[in-house]
Design an enzyme around this catalytic site. Structure first.
Site, PDB file in Angstrom:
ATOM      1  N   THR A 157      12.374 -47.189  44.715  1.00 44.28           N
ATOM      2  CA  THR A 157      11.266 -46.280  44.993  1.00 44.28           C
ATOM      3  C   THR A 157      10.457 -46.864  46.138  1.00 44.28           C
ATOM      4  O   THR A 157      10.433 -48.073  46.319  1.00 44.28           O
ATOM      5  CB  THR A 157      10.407 -46.197  43.712  1.00 44.28           C
ATOM      6  OG1 THR A 157      11.125 -45.467  42.742  1.00 44.28           O
ATOM      7  CG2 THR A 157       9.073 -45.543  43.948  1.00 44.28           C
ATOM      8  N   ARG A 185      13.791 -34.619  34.376  1.00 43.51           N
ATOM      9  CA  ARG A 185      13.126 -35.884  33.972  1.00 43.51           C
ATOM     10  C   ARG A 185      12.139 -36.304  35.066  1.00 43.51           C
ATOM     11  O   ARG A 185      12.467 -36.351  36.234  1.00 43.51           O
ATOM     12  CB  ARG A 185      14.167 -36.983  33.765  1.00 43.51           C
ATOM     13  CG  ARG A 185      13.570 -38.363  33.470  1.00 43.51           C
ATOM     14  CD  ARG A 185      13.420 -39.209  34.722  1.00 43.51           C
ATOM     15  NE  ARG A 185      13.051 -40.586  34.439  1.00 43.51           N
ATOM     16  CZ  ARG A 185      12.656 -41.449  35.368  1.00 43.51           C
ATOM     17  NH1 ARG A 185      12.577 -41.084  36.621  1.00 43.51           N
ATOM     18  NH2 ARG A 185      12.346 -42.677  35.039  1.00 43.51           N
ATOM     19  N   ASP A 188       7.502 -42.344  36.351  1.00 42.43           N
ATOM     20  CA  ASP A 188       6.120 -42.787  36.509  1.00 42.43           C
ATOM     21  C   ASP A 188       5.560 -42.529  37.906  1.00 42.43           C
ATOM     22  O   ASP A 188       4.359 -42.364  38.083  1.00 42.43           O
ATOM     23  CB  ASP A 188       6.041 -44.300  36.256  1.00 42.43           C
ATOM     24  CG  ASP A 188       6.886 -45.052  37.287  1.00 42.43           C
ATOM     25  OD1 ASP A 188       8.085 -44.718  37.425  1.00 42.43           O
ATOM     26  OD2 ASP A 188       6.351 -45.932  37.984  1.00 42.43           O
ATOM     27  N   THR A 208       6.829 -49.811  41.169  1.00 40.86           N
ATOM     28  CA  THR A 208       8.230 -49.423  41.124  1.00 40.86           C
ATOM     29  C   THR A 208       8.880 -50.098  39.923  1.00 40.86           C
ATOM     30  O   THR A 208       8.357 -51.084  39.400  1.00 40.86           O
ATOM     31  CB  THR A 208       8.963 -49.803  42.430  1.00 40.86           C
ATOM     32  OG1 THR A 208      10.345 -49.424  42.319  1.00 40.86           O
ATOM     33  CG2 THR A 208       8.897 -51.292  42.716  1.00 40.86           C
ATOM     34  N   GLY A 209      10.005 -49.562  39.503  1.00 40.99           N
ATOM     35  CA  GLY A 209      10.699 -50.131  38.351  1.00 40.99           C
ATOM     36  C   GLY A 209      11.101 -49.031  37.406  1.00 40.99           C
ATOM     37  O   GLY A 209      10.885 -47.840  37.694  1.00 40.99           O
TER      38      GLY A 209
END
Ligand code: ASP
Length: 288
Positions: A157, A185, A188, A208-209
């Site tokens: 991201t 979907r 975040d 990010t993650g």
């Protein structure tokens, strides 16, 4: 991030930095700077944003983005758009032209088109590398389930935070989400306070993650709240990533900047591309 992608990531974040800096040096706002920086990374196929993003379960690119102004707390977000190459541009239009904050899917695309943002076919955003990656992932689902952070499953991201000459801060985040995600979907990245947040009184953050753990902790806001409580971003950024790991076993990274120009860059993944520039310093890397 596999070894053979390191250079491309470094070039990508440096280009984004130049675009953001150029916007500021031309008298632009922090909001302009984060938008321009993120557009550069959306246009760069290296990253999981814009063209070249991960594909969802059905082989489509579905994009999310958020931009937020720390001076006014105005924000603009788009989710699950399939026909916008630069979702951060659409998010910026929502911030500046709409009384709403968040648009999804066809409604977001319609709003963008009505405000001069060109729409494209979804196929234009899909590249062969990602078709191949999805095919491989779906063929080896069990193996991948065991290790979401396998080296071949990089996901990157993009995000930016900036401080301008007037003392205002801003943040923006843009993503194609996670590989093989279910259609519809939302992660975040484009949710206020989760993947992005900005308030002049506290800090600007982009994360990010893996999105589901980050969302559960409202991590960007959590980090800026630590700055509001009197802590420095250098301290709050590692605390946030530590909280992500200890509370929900999450993996990710954060960039955090306050209106005094203090910042933190932290990740608990093996690598995360980053770059920063101040009036006296400039640096970039993939490990921090
Ligand atoms: N946070 C993004 C999401 O879950 C993915 C990423 O940051 O790589 O959609």
């Amino acid at each position: 991030m596999p070894d053979d992608m390191v250079e491309a990531h470094l070039t990508g974040v440096r280009n984004a930095l130049s675009a953001g800096w150029l916007a500021l040096s031309r008298g632009g706002t922090a909001l302009d700077a984060v938008e321009e920086a993120v557009v550069v990374m959306e246009d760069d196929e290296t990253f999981d944003a814009g063209r070249g993003s991960f594909l969802n379960h059905e082989g489509k690119v579905q994009l999310d983005a958020l931009i937020m102004d720390g001076a006014t707390l105005r924000a603009g977000g788009v989710g699950c758009v399939e026909r916008i190459a630069n979702p951060v541009r659409a998010a910026r239009k929502i911030l500046s032209e709409s009384s709403h904050v968040y648009f999804v899917a066809e409604g977001a695309e319609r709003f963008a088109a009505q405000h001069g943002i060109p729409l494209c076919e979804n196929e234009h955003l899909v590249i062969p590398r990602e078709i191949e990656r999805l095919r491989d992932y779906q063929a080896n689902l069990e193996e991948h389930r065991a290790d979401l952070f396998a080296p071949t499953v990089s996901h990157d991201t993009v995000g930016a935070v900036a401080l301008d000459g007037k003392g205002n801060i801003a943040a923006a985040t843009s993503t194609g989400g996670t590989l093989n995600k279910a259609p519809g979907r939302l992660g975040d990245s484009s949710l206020i306070g989760c993947g992005c947040y900005a308030d002049n009184k506290t800090a600007a953050a982009s994360t990010t993650g893996w999105g589901e753990p980050i969302m559960k902790l409202v991590l960007a806001k959590w980090a800026t709240d630590r700055v509001a409580a009197g802590n420095s971003p250098e301290w709050a950024a590692p605390e946030a990533i530590d909280y992500l790991k200890t509370r929900v076993n999450g993996h990710g990274g954060i960039i955090l900047l306050d209106a005094r120009g203090r910042f933190g860059i932290v990740h608990n993944t093996p690598r995360m591309a980053w770059a920063y520039k101040t009036t006296s310093q400039e640096a970039a890397g993939v490990v921090r």
